[in-house]
Design a protein around this motif. Structure first.
Motif, PDB file in Angstrom:
ATOM      1  N   GLU A 180       0.844  -1.173   0.140  1.00 38.24           N
ATOM      2  CA  GLU A 180       0.082   0.099   0.080  1.00 38.24           C
ATOM      3  C   GLU A 180       1.029   1.252   0.144  1.00 38.24           C
ATOM      4  OE1 GLU A 180      -3.120   0.021   2.904  1.00 38.24           O
ATOM      5  OE2 GLU A 180      -3.222  -2.266   2.905  1.00 38.24           O
ATOM      6  N   PRO A 181       1.537   1.455  -1.221  1.00 41.10           N
ATOM      7  CA  PRO A 181       2.610   2.629  -1.331  1.00 41.10           C
ATOM      8  C   PRO A 181       2.058   4.101  -0.819  1.00 41.10           C
ATOM      9  CG  PRO A 181       1.918   2.017  -3.482  1.00 41.10           C
ATOM     10  CD  PRO A 181       1.348   0.874  -2.619  1.00 41.10           C
ATOM     11  N   LEU A 182       0.806   4.285  -0.812  1.00 45.43           N
ATOM     12  CA  LEU A 182       0.210   5.507  -0.459  1.00 45.43           C
ATOM     13  C   LEU A 182      -0.322   5.831   0.948  1.00 45.43           C
ATOM     14  CD1 LEU A 182      -1.867   6.152  -3.789  1.00 45.43           C
ATOM     15  CD2 LEU A 182       0.559   6.523  -3.132  1.00 45.43           C
ATOM     16  N   ILE A 242       4.022   7.093  -1.337  1.00 44.38           N
ATOM     17  CA  ILE A 242       3.372   8.468  -0.917  1.00 44.38           C
ATOM     18  C   ILE A 242       3.221   9.633  -2.057  1.00 44.38           C
ATOM     19  CG2 ILE A 242       3.331  10.132   1.104  1.00 44.38           C
ATOM     20  CD1 ILE A 242       2.775   7.262   1.990  1.00 44.38           C
ATOM     21  N   ASP A 243       4.109  10.727  -1.604  1.00 44.93           N
ATOM     22  CA  ASP A 243       3.925  11.847  -2.724  1.00 44.93           C
ATOM     23  C   ASP A 243       4.953  11.794  -3.489  1.00 44.93           C
ATOM     24  OD1 ASP A 243       5.641  12.537  -0.725  1.00 44.93           O
ATOM     25  OD2 ASP A 243       4.987  14.368  -0.327  1.00 44.93           O
ATOM     26  N   ARG A 244       5.847  10.727  -3.672  1.00 44.08           N
ATOM     27  CA  ARG A 244       7.076  10.733  -4.466  1.00 44.08           C
ATOM     28  C   ARG A 244       7.060   9.954  -5.520  1.00 44.08           C
ATOM     29  NH1 ARG A 244      11.772  13.424  -4.241  1.00 44.08           N
ATOM     30  NH2 ARG A 244      11.670  13.659  -2.280  1.00 44.08           N
ATOM     31  N   VAL A 245       6.901  10.533  -6.854  1.00 43.76           N
ATOM     32  CA  VAL A 245       6.990   9.871  -8.135  1.00 43.76           C
ATOM     33  C   VAL A 245       8.140  10.226  -8.747  1.00 43.76           C
ATOM     34  CG1 VAL A 245       5.632   9.529 -10.296  1.00 43.76           C
ATOM     35  CG2 VAL A 245       4.380  10.009  -8.207  1.00 43.76           C
ATOM     36  N   VAL A 246       8.945   8.962  -9.156  1.00 44.42           N
ATOM     37  CA  VAL A 246      10.180   9.029  -9.804  1.00 44.42           C
ATOM     38  C   VAL A 246      10.281   8.318 -11.102  1.00 44.42           C
ATOM     39  CG1 VAL A 246      11.468   9.541  -7.526  1.00 44.42           C
ATOM     40  CG2 VAL A 246      11.281   7.171  -8.559  1.00 44.42           C
ATOM     41  N   GLU A 247      11.598   8.529 -11.800  1.00 40.27           N
ATOM     42  CA  GLU A 247      11.685   7.813 -13.118  1.00 40.27           C
ATOM     43  C   GLU A 247      11.169   6.316 -12.805  1.00 40.27           C
ATOM     44  OE1 GLU A 247      15.505   7.254 -10.990  1.00 40.27           O
ATOM     45  OE2 GLU A 247      14.282   8.991 -11.560  1.00 40.27           O
ATOM     46  N   ARG A 248      10.729   5.469 -13.585  1.00 36.15           N
ATOM     47  CA  ARG A 248      10.520   4.120 -13.500  1.00 36.15           C
ATOM     48  C   ARG A 248      11.810   3.385 -12.840  1.00 36.15           C
ATOM     49  NH1 ARG A 248       8.532  -0.511 -17.597  1.00 36.15           N
ATOM     50  NH2 ARG A 248       8.892  -1.970 -16.130  1.00 36.15           N
ATOM     51  N   ASP A 249      11.203   2.808 -11.740  1.00 31.66           N
ATOM     52  CA  ASP A 249      12.264   1.833 -10.587  1.00 31.66           C
ATOM     53  C   ASP A 249      13.185   2.778 -10.311  1.00 31.66           C
ATOM     54  OD1 ASP A 249      10.712  -0.380 -11.371  1.00 31.66           O
ATOM     55  OD2 ASP A 249      11.957  -1.157 -13.015  1.00 31.66           O
ATOM     56  N   VAL A 309       5.491  -4.290   6.570  1.00 37.69           N
ATOM     57  CA  VAL A 309       5.640  -2.864   5.982  1.00 37.69           C
ATOM     58  C   VAL A 309       6.783  -2.973   5.004  1.00 37.69           C
ATOM     59  CG1 VAL A 309       4.980  -2.116   8.209  1.00 37.69           C
ATOM     60  CG2 VAL A 309       7.493  -2.239   7.571  1.00 37.69           C
ATOM     61  N   ASP A 310       6.603  -1.803   4.260  1.00 37.83           N
ATOM     62  CA  ASP A 310       7.585  -1.395   3.043  1.00 37.83           C
ATOM     63  C   ASP A 310       8.384  -0.154   3.505  1.00 37.83           C
ATOM     64  OD1 ASP A 310       6.765  -3.669   1.387  1.00 37.83           O
ATOM     65  OD2 ASP A 310       5.262  -2.496   0.602  1.00 37.83           O
ATOM     66  N   SER A 311       9.475  -0.103   3.387  1.00 41.77           N
ATOM     67  CA  SER A 311      10.404   1.106   3.641  1.00 41.77           C
ATOM     68  C   SER A 311      11.053   1.458   2.191  1.00 41.77           C
ATOM     69  CB  SER A 311      11.403   1.136   4.394  1.00 41.77           C
ATOM     70  OG  SER A 311      10.893   0.974   5.850  1.00 41.77           O
ATOM     71  N   TYR A 312      10.926   2.815   1.721  1.00 43.52           N
ATOM     72  CA  TYR A 312      11.329   3.336   0.378  1.00 43.52           C
ATOM     73  C   TYR A 312      12.566   4.188   0.425  1.00 43.52           C
ATOM     74  CZ  TYR A 312       6.862   1.427  -1.527  1.00 43.52           C
ATOM     75  OH  TYR A 312       5.786   0.567  -1.674  1.00 43.52           O
ATOM     76  N   LEU A 313      13.401   3.880  -0.256  1.00 43.32           N
ATOM     77  CA  LEU A 313      15.002   4.705  -0.319  1.00 43.32           C
ATOM     78  C   LEU A 313      14.977   5.212  -1.725  1.00 43.32           C
ATOM     79  CD1 LEU A 313      16.752   2.026   1.527  1.00 43.32           C
ATOM     80  CD2 LEU A 313      15.563   3.895   2.735  1.00 43.32           C
ATOM     81  N   ARG A 314      15.469   6.204  -1.845  1.00 42.13           N
ATOM     82  CA  ARG A 314      16.060   6.780  -3.086  1.00 42.13           C
ATOM     83  C   ARG A 314      17.351   6.905  -3.065  1.00 42.13           C
ATOM     84  NH1 ARG A 314      15.213   8.371  -8.518  1.00 42.13           N
ATOM     85  NH2 ARG A 314      15.346  10.544  -8.857  1.00 42.13           N
ATOM     86  N   PRO A 315      18.341   6.361  -3.541  1.00 44.92           N
ATOM     87  CA  PRO A 315      19.910   6.145  -3.548  1.00 44.92           C
ATOM     88  C   PRO A 315      20.042   7.404  -4.520  1.00 44.92           C
ATOM     89  CG  PRO A 315      19.222   4.410  -4.642  1.00 44.92           C
ATOM     90  CD  PRO A 315      17.922   4.980  -4.060  1.00 44.92           C
TER      91      PRO A 315
END
Length: 177
Positions: free
Chosen positions: A64-66, A116-123, A138-144
């Protein structure tokens, strides 16, 4: 309506919106008060496989990414230093104690595009599925920022606990097999 009255109306609307946001966050914090992050250090003798700097985006309910969770230490977006070891993943968020996701807590690692409110390039995001100490998935999201999302996801996937291989082929629900 005079200019002063219009200004007062706009200020009142802004104040109401801020109040509504604060009340909603307070309700979310109470809802998630029973969830905790595993705070601690990597075990002695753990071998570092990869280090990466980037942004911590959010932790959400699994798949449930949102649906952001207000877990203490993981509730807000932050800079993060990620250290993948042979025993787990350490997340060092600015101003927070180190979160260490032991390998036996890890369920999955992959790439994502939206959280949530972050949309980035594919993958462009790394999604790490893990189990809280209370047993919630749970899922944690990281943006390296200094490595690719693929290399970070692969490094984490490389330490996932082995899952038993079925002796007979089974069809996974939702697959085309």
């Amino acid at each position: 309506m005079s200019r002063e009255a219009a200004g007062l109306v706009m200020a009142a609307v802004a104040a109401l919106l801020i109040l509504a946001g604060l009340l909603a966050w307070r309700r979310r914090s109470r809802r998630d008060a029973g969830l905790t992050a595993p705070v601690g250090e990597a075990p002695a003798g753990a071998t570092t496989r990869l280090r990466s700097e980037g942004l911590y985006v959010a932790t959400t309910r699994h798949d449930e990414p949102l649906e952001r969770l207000a877990i203490r230490g993981l509730a807000f977006r932050s800079r993060v230093d990620v250290t993948v070891t042979d025993r787990g993943v350490a997340l060092d968020l600015t101003g927070q104690p180190r979160v260490f996701l032991a390998a036996d807590r890890l369920v999955d690692a992959g790439q994502a595009t939206v959280a949530i409110d972050r949309v980035v390039e594919r993958d462009g995001l790394v999604r790490v599925a893990w189990t809280t100490p209370e047993g919630t998935l749970v899922d944690s999201y990281l943006r390296p920022q200094d490595t690719s999302a693929r290399s970070l996801a692969d490094a984490i996937a490389g330490i996932l606990p082995a899952t038993p291989t079925p002796t007979s082929p089974q069809q996974t629900p939702g697959s085309d097999a």
